[in-house]
Design a protein around this motif. Structure first.
Motif, PDB file in Angstrom:
ATOM      1  N   LEU A  85       4.998 -24.835 -13.481  1.00 58.88           N
ATOM      2  CA  LEU A  85       6.169 -24.408 -12.709  1.00 58.88           C
ATOM      3  C   LEU A  85       7.311 -25.401 -12.873  1.00 58.88           C
ATOM      4  O   LEU A  85       8.466 -25.019 -13.058  1.00 58.88           O
ATOM      5  N   ILE A  86       6.986 -26.682 -12.803  1.00 54.13           N
ATOM      6  CA  ILE A  86       8.002 -27.729 -12.939  1.00 54.13           C
ATOM      7  C   ILE A  86       8.620 -27.679 -14.343  1.00 54.13           C
ATOM      8  O   ILE A  86       9.834 -27.816 -14.503  1.00 54.13           O
ATOM      9  N   CYS A  87       7.791 -27.481 -15.339  1.00 49.25           N
ATOM     10  CA  CYS A  87       8.297 -27.410 -16.715  1.00 49.25           C
ATOM     11  C   CYS A  87       9.264 -26.234 -16.881  1.00 49.25           C
ATOM     12  O   CYS A  87      10.285 -26.351 -17.564  1.00 49.25           O
ATOM     13  N   GLN A  88       8.933 -25.107 -16.259  1.00 50.72           N
ATOM     14  CA  GLN A  88       9.786 -23.915 -16.404  1.00 50.72           C
ATOM     15  C   GLN A  88      11.151 -24.112 -15.756  1.00 50.72           C
ATOM     16  O   GLN A  88      12.120 -23.473 -16.154  1.00 50.72           O
ATOM     17  N   THR A  89      11.253 -25.004 -14.766  1.00 50.62           N
ATOM     18  CA  THR A  89      12.559 -25.268 -14.153  1.00 50.62           C
ATOM     19  C   THR A  89      13.366 -26.294 -14.938  1.00 50.62           C
ATOM     20  O   THR A  89      14.546 -26.496 -14.673  1.00 50.62           O
ATOM     21  N   GLY A  90      12.719 -26.981 -15.891  1.00 54.97           N
ATOM     22  CA  GLY A  90      13.386 -28.065 -16.607  1.00 54.97           C
ATOM     23  C   GLY A  90      13.287 -29.381 -15.867  1.00 54.97           C
ATOM     24  O   GLY A  90      14.076 -30.293 -16.104  1.00 54.97           O
ATOM     25  N   GLY A  91      12.304 -29.486 -14.968  1.00 58.72           N
ATOM     26  CA  GLY A  91      12.188 -30.685 -14.138  1.00 58.72           C
ATOM     27  C   GLY A  91      11.178 -31.718 -14.616  1.00 58.72           C
ATOM     28  O   GLY A  91      10.921 -32.705 -13.915  1.00 58.72           O
ATOM     29  N   LEU A  92      10.614 -31.526 -15.811  1.00 61.68           N
ATOM     30  CA  LEU A  92       9.572 -32.442 -16.277  1.00 61.68           C
ATOM     31  C   LEU A  92      10.060 -33.876 -16.411  1.00 61.68           C
ATOM     32  O   LEU A  92       9.293 -34.826 -16.222  1.00 61.68           O
ATOM     33  N   SER A  93      11.342 -34.068 -16.707  1.00 58.34           N
ATOM     34  CA  SER A  93      11.872 -35.424 -16.889  1.00 58.34           C
ATOM     35  C   SER A  93      11.778 -36.257 -15.616  1.00 58.34           C
ATOM     36  O   SER A  93      11.870 -37.483 -15.669  1.00 58.34           O
ATOM     37  N   HIS A  94      11.587 -35.606 -14.470  1.00 57.03           N
ATOM     38  CA  HIS A  94      11.463 -36.330 -13.202  1.00 57.03           C
ATOM     39  C   HIS A  94      10.041 -36.847 -12.984  1.00 57.03           C
ATOM     40  O   HIS A  94       9.797 -37.656 -12.094  1.00 57.03           O
ATOM     41  N   TYR A 124      -3.364 -28.191 -20.664  1.00 58.46           N
ATOM     42  CA  TYR A 124      -3.170 -26.942 -21.405  1.00 58.46           C
ATOM     43  C   TYR A 124      -1.715 -26.490 -21.323  1.00 58.46           C
ATOM     44  O   TYR A 124      -1.363 -25.441 -21.858  1.00 58.46           O
ATOM     45  N   VAL A 125      -0.885 -27.255 -20.628  1.00 60.39           N
ATOM     46  CA  VAL A 125       0.550 -27.009 -20.585  1.00 60.39           C
ATOM     47  C   VAL A 125       1.163 -27.830 -21.717  1.00 60.39           C
ATOM     48  O   VAL A 125       1.147 -29.070 -21.676  1.00 60.39           O
ATOM     49  N   GLN A 126       1.690 -27.160 -22.725  1.00 57.85           N
ATOM     50  CA  GLN A 126       2.101 -27.844 -23.955  1.00 57.85           C
ATOM     51  C   GLN A 126       3.165 -28.905 -23.714  1.00 57.85           C
ATOM     52  O   GLN A 126       3.134 -29.982 -24.321  1.00 57.85           O
ATOM     53  N   GLN A 127       4.134 -28.632 -22.838  1.00 58.65           N
ATOM     54  CA  GLN A 127       5.182 -29.616 -22.582  1.00 58.65           C
ATOM     55  C   GLN A 127       4.621 -30.900 -22.002  1.00 58.65           C
ATOM     56  O   GLN A 127       5.086 -31.998 -22.324  1.00 58.65           O
ATOM     57  N   ALA A 128       3.617 -30.769 -21.143  1.00 54.43           N
ATOM     58  CA  ALA A 128       2.974 -31.953 -20.571  1.00 54.43           C
ATOM     59  C   ALA A 128       2.215 -32.712 -21.644  1.00 54.43           C
ATOM     60  O   ALA A 128       2.254 -33.949 -21.705  1.00 54.43           O
ATOM     61  N   LYS A 129       1.547 -31.973 -22.497  1.00 55.43           N
ATOM     62  CA  LYS A 129       0.790 -32.584 -23.591  1.00 55.43           C
ATOM     63  C   LYS A 129       1.733 -33.356 -24.525  1.00 55.43           C
ATOM     64  O   LYS A 129       1.441 -34.486 -24.931  1.00 55.43           O
ATOM     65  N   ASP A 130       2.874 -32.737 -24.833  1.00 51.26           N
ATOM     66  CA  ASP A 130       3.857 -33.386 -25.707  1.00 51.26           C
ATOM     67  C   ASP A 130       4.448 -34.633 -25.053  1.00 51.26           C
ATOM     68  O   ASP A 130       4.682 -35.643 -25.721  1.00 51.26           O
ATOM     69  N   ALA A 131       4.698 -34.543 -23.744  1.00 54.26           N
ATOM     70  CA  ALA A 131       5.273 -35.684 -23.026  1.00 54.26           C
ATOM     71  C   ALA A 131       4.309 -36.860 -23.007  1.00 54.26           C
ATOM     72  O   ALA A 131       4.725 -38.021 -23.099  1.00 54.26           O
ATOM     73  N   MET A 132       3.016 -36.576 -22.925  1.00 54.32           N
ATOM     74  CA  MET A 132       2.028 -37.665 -22.960  1.00 54.32           C
ATOM     75  C   MET A 132       1.954 -38.254 -24.366  1.00 54.32           C
ATOM     76  O   MET A 132       1.765 -39.469 -24.533  1.00 54.32           O
ATOM     77  N   ALA A 133       2.124 -37.399 -25.358  1.00 48.44           N
ATOM     78  CA  ALA A 133       2.065 -37.874 -26.737  1.00 48.44           C
ATOM     79  C   ALA A 133       3.231 -38.812 -27.047  1.00 48.44           C
ATOM     80  O   ALA A 133       3.065 -39.802 -27.774  1.00 48.44           O
ATOM     81  N   ASP A 134       4.420 -38.516 -26.477  1.00 47.91           N
ATOM     82  CA  ASP A 134       5.566 -39.384 -26.767  1.00 47.91           C
ATOM     83  C   ASP A 134       5.746 -40.511 -25.752  1.00 47.91           C
ATOM     84  O   ASP A 134       6.683 -41.301 -25.854  1.00 47.91           O
ATOM     85  N   GLY A 135       4.844 -40.566 -24.755  1.00 49.33           N
ATOM     86  CA  GLY A 135       4.860 -41.696 -23.826  1.00 49.33           C
ATOM     87  C   GLY A 135       5.754 -41.537 -22.616  1.00 49.33           C
ATOM     88  O   GLY A 135       5.801 -42.425 -21.757  1.00 49.33           O
ATOM     89  N   SER A 136       6.457 -40.397 -22.497  1.00 55.75           N
ATOM     90  CA  SER A 136       7.328 -40.207 -21.329  1.00 55.75           C
ATOM     91  C   SER A 136       6.536 -39.783 -20.100  1.00 55.75           C
ATOM     92  O   SER A 136       7.035 -39.839 -18.979  1.00 55.75           O
ATOM     93  N   LEU A 137       5.298 -39.361 -20.311  1.00 52.20           N
ATOM     94  CA  LEU A 137       4.383 -39.026 -19.223  1.00 52.20           C
ATOM     95  C   LEU A 137       3.115 -39.846 -19.425  1.00 52.20           C
ATOM     96  O   LEU A 137       2.545 -39.844 -20.522  1.00 52.20           O
ATOM     97  N   VAL A 138       2.694 -40.541 -18.372  1.00 53.61           N
ATOM     98  CA  VAL A 138       1.615 -41.515 -18.515  1.00 53.61           C
ATOM     99  C   VAL A 138       0.490 -41.230 -17.509  1.00 53.61           C
ATOM    100  O   VAL A 138       0.754 -40.864 -16.363  1.00 53.61           O
ATOM    101  N   TYR A 139      -0.739 -41.407 -17.970  1.00 54.35           N
ATOM    102  CA  TYR A 139      -1.905 -41.268 -17.079  1.00 54.35           C
ATOM    103  C   TYR A 139      -1.951 -42.456 -16.130  1.00 54.35           C
ATOM    104  O   TYR A 139      -1.888 -43.605 -16.550  1.00 54.35           O
ATOM    105  N   ALA A 140      -2.050 -42.154 -14.820  1.00 51.05           N
ATOM    106  CA  ALA A 140      -2.062 -43.228 -13.816  1.00 51.05           C
ATOM    107  C   ALA A 140      -3.264 -43.108 -12.886  1.00 51.05           C
ATOM    108  O   ALA A 140      -3.192 -43.440 -11.708  1.00 51.05           O
ATOM    109  N   GLY A 141      -4.375 -42.644 -13.419  1.00 50.61           N
ATOM    110  CA  GLY A 141      -5.590 -42.542 -12.622  1.00 50.61           C
ATOM    111  C   GLY A 141      -5.752 -41.177 -11.992  1.00 50.61           C
ATOM    112  O   GLY A 141      -4.770 -40.499 -11.692  1.00 50.61           O
ATOM    113  N   LYS A 142      -7.006 -40.759 -11.785  1.00 53.00           N
ATOM    114  CA  LYS A 142      -7.262 -39.450 -11.193  1.00 53.00           C
ATOM    115  C   LYS A 142      -6.924 -39.454  -9.707  1.00 53.00           C
ATOM    116  O   LYS A 142      -6.665 -40.508  -9.110  1.00 53.00           O
ATOM    117  N   TYR A 143      -6.956 -38.284  -9.118  1.00 51.06           N
ATOM    118  CA  TYR A 143      -6.475 -38.131  -7.734  1.00 51.06           C
ATOM    119  C   TYR A 143      -7.226 -39.020  -6.755  1.00 51.06           C
ATOM    120  O   TYR A 143      -6.649 -39.509  -5.774  1.00 51.06           O
TER     121      TYR A 143
END
Length: 498
Positions: free
Chosen positions: A227-236, A248-267
């Protein structure tokens, strides 16, 4: 004035050279430090605003003093550009000149009204107003100052509207001028404050203050990433509770690949130090965090505000999709969210208006222990089946465990009894992985060979992305409607035939 500025520059340069050479006195060093602090403190204010609509104060100076403008102006920000609408006390202004561009009166017959771009809020600008009140038109110089009120009390805020929700019932957004009060069922209230707008005094303890922009967000709830990706809010969003291979959300997968989205531990075990060092001040969790209340308490203790979303508790599938409005508003993408939601609803409206086919649909997965995991009859998946023209029924089987989960377990014998005559079987590929053939299903339990849908070849599977692909709601409904009615070209976007 020029000589004074020159003297200040020369003195500042001399002091800097003295310090850099190591010969400056302690007093001189303190002066340089004080000068730097003063420069920071008096820097130009950031006037940019998140996309949206605002009410701001406006003051008019100049002219004879007889003309005025309404003390409040509407400001609309689109793609980062702010536009102000002012209303004069007179009907005689036929045009205004703003930054050399001419703007004509928008309110013929009423008080003169103009809309024009401004730098942001706060800002002061020189304009020209042309009045026809005298024997001949006169252009008069004015100065307009736009600002937000400085002293605001929460108790004095008055509700001005409410965000319209057509299907969702697990959240509500009330508008109080520039402020939005978000209420989530059983999970608190949040006061959303746009950038540049002051925080009201006397905010109740049970209301969490969220100041935009909301950046460096820790997103734990994987179901709302789409939902966030569809609004264009992933950069936040900067941090996630899933690793790259689990998305399985491609934009999230791509963001992790380029380092703009980082794993910070499970819930249940976030990396608190990483979140703090990265400037995270806001986390979006799902209700799983209620099983680890100490995590939520620790995040809040560290100054990280926590919102627990309940989109999966929506009984209407379009209600779950409508949570996109909340995330659009949080990240300053309200228009994008509204447009997307309205487009999706328009797609499935014709299907929703059709009569039911009466055909029975089973939605399930086979667990590793041989039990059958099904959706409860009152959740959004069973509702999607109903909207598509099908019937979701588990016969006389009832859930003995009265918990808040949307799924329940059945023994194979009970499932066999309830669903052997189902017209369509849909295997939930999210839980144990998607199937590739009917033979693979029968291998899980030979009793499946007796099912009517297996005999007629009406067996389908979702992908592993079913839960994360929240925006696939309408795809699922359209696919299943094709299957139930036999209409369409047999091309499916969300379901796969085995």
């Amino acid at each position: 004035m020029k000589s004074r500025k020159l003297t200040v520059i020369i003195v500042s340069l001399c002091m800097c050279v003295s310090v850099l050479s190591g010969c400056g006195s302690t007093a001189e060093k303190e002066q340089v430090q004080h000068a730097a602090e003063t420069q920071t403190a008096t820097a130009e204010p950031d006037t940019s605003l998140e996309d949206g609509e605002y009410t701001v104060n406006v003051e008019l100076e100049g002219g004879s003093g007889r003309a005025s403008v309404d003390s409040e102006a509407k400001v609309k920000v689109t793609d980062g550009q702010a536009y102000a609408t002012i209303v004069w006390s007179s009907t005689y202004y036929d045009y205004m000149l703003v930054d050399g561009k001419k703007y004509t009166n928008e309110n013929e017959g009423g008080n003169s009204t103009f809309t024009f771009p401004i730098a942001g809020v706060p800002c002061t600008m020189d304009v020209v107003g042309d009045t026809t009140a005298m024997s001949q038109p006169h252009e008069i110089d004015y100065t307009l100052t736009f600002s937000f009120a400085k002293d605001v009390s929460f108790k004095e805020l008055k509700q001005t509207g409410q965000v319209k929700l057509s299907y969702a019932d697990q959240f509500q957004i009330d508008e109080y001028g520039n402020y939005k009060l978000i209420t989530i069922v059983d999970n608190g209230r949040f006061l959303l404050i746009p950038k540049g707008v002051p925080v009201p005094a006397d905010v109740p303890e049970d209301v969490t203050v969220l100041q935009q922009p909301l950046n460096h967000v820790y997103l734990v709830s994987s179901a709302v990433m789409d939902l966030i990706c569809q609004t264009g809010g992933l950069s936040h969003v900067a941090y996630t509770a899933l690793k790259e291979d689990d998305w399985y959300v491609q934009q999230a997968k791509d963001a992790m690949a380029d380092g703009s989205l980082v794993y910070a531990g499970k819930y249940s075990a976030p990396d608190y130090e990483q979140l703090l060092q990265g400037g995270c001040t806001f986390a979006i969790e799902n209700t799983m965090v209620t099983h680890n209340p100490e995590v939520k308490e620790k995040l809040e203790e560290l100054g990280i505000r926590v919102m627990v979303e309940r989109s999966s508790y929506e009984k209407h599938p379009l209600g779950r999709l409508e949570w996109i409005k909340l995330f659009g508003i949080l990240f300053g993408k309200q228009q994008q969210a509204d447009d997307y939601f309205n487009k999706q609803v328009k797609r499935v409206k014709p299907i929703m208006e059709k009569k039911s086919t009466g055909k029975k649909v089973a939605f399930f997965a086979v667990s590793s222990d041989g039990t059958i995991t099904v959706r409860k009859p009152n959740d959004y998946v069973s509702a999607m089946i109903g909207l598509a023209g099908g019937t979701y029924s588990l016969g006389n089987y009832t859930d003995e465990e009265k918990n808040a989960l949307s799924t329940m377990k059945m023994q194979m014998e009970d499932f066999y009894s309830a669903e052997i005559d189902a017209d369509v079987l849909i295997y939930n590929g999210t839980i144990e992985g998607e199937l590739t053939s009917i033979d693979e299903l029968v291998k899980k339990n030979s009793l499946f060979a007796d099912f009517q849908a297996v005999k007629s070849g009406q067996v389908y599977t979702t992908g592993s992305n079913f839960y994360q692909q929240s925006t696939g709601t309408c795809d699922f409904i359209e696919d299943l409607n094709q299957i139930l009615t036999g209409e369409g070209d047999g091309t499916y976007r969300f379901l796969k035939k085995l």
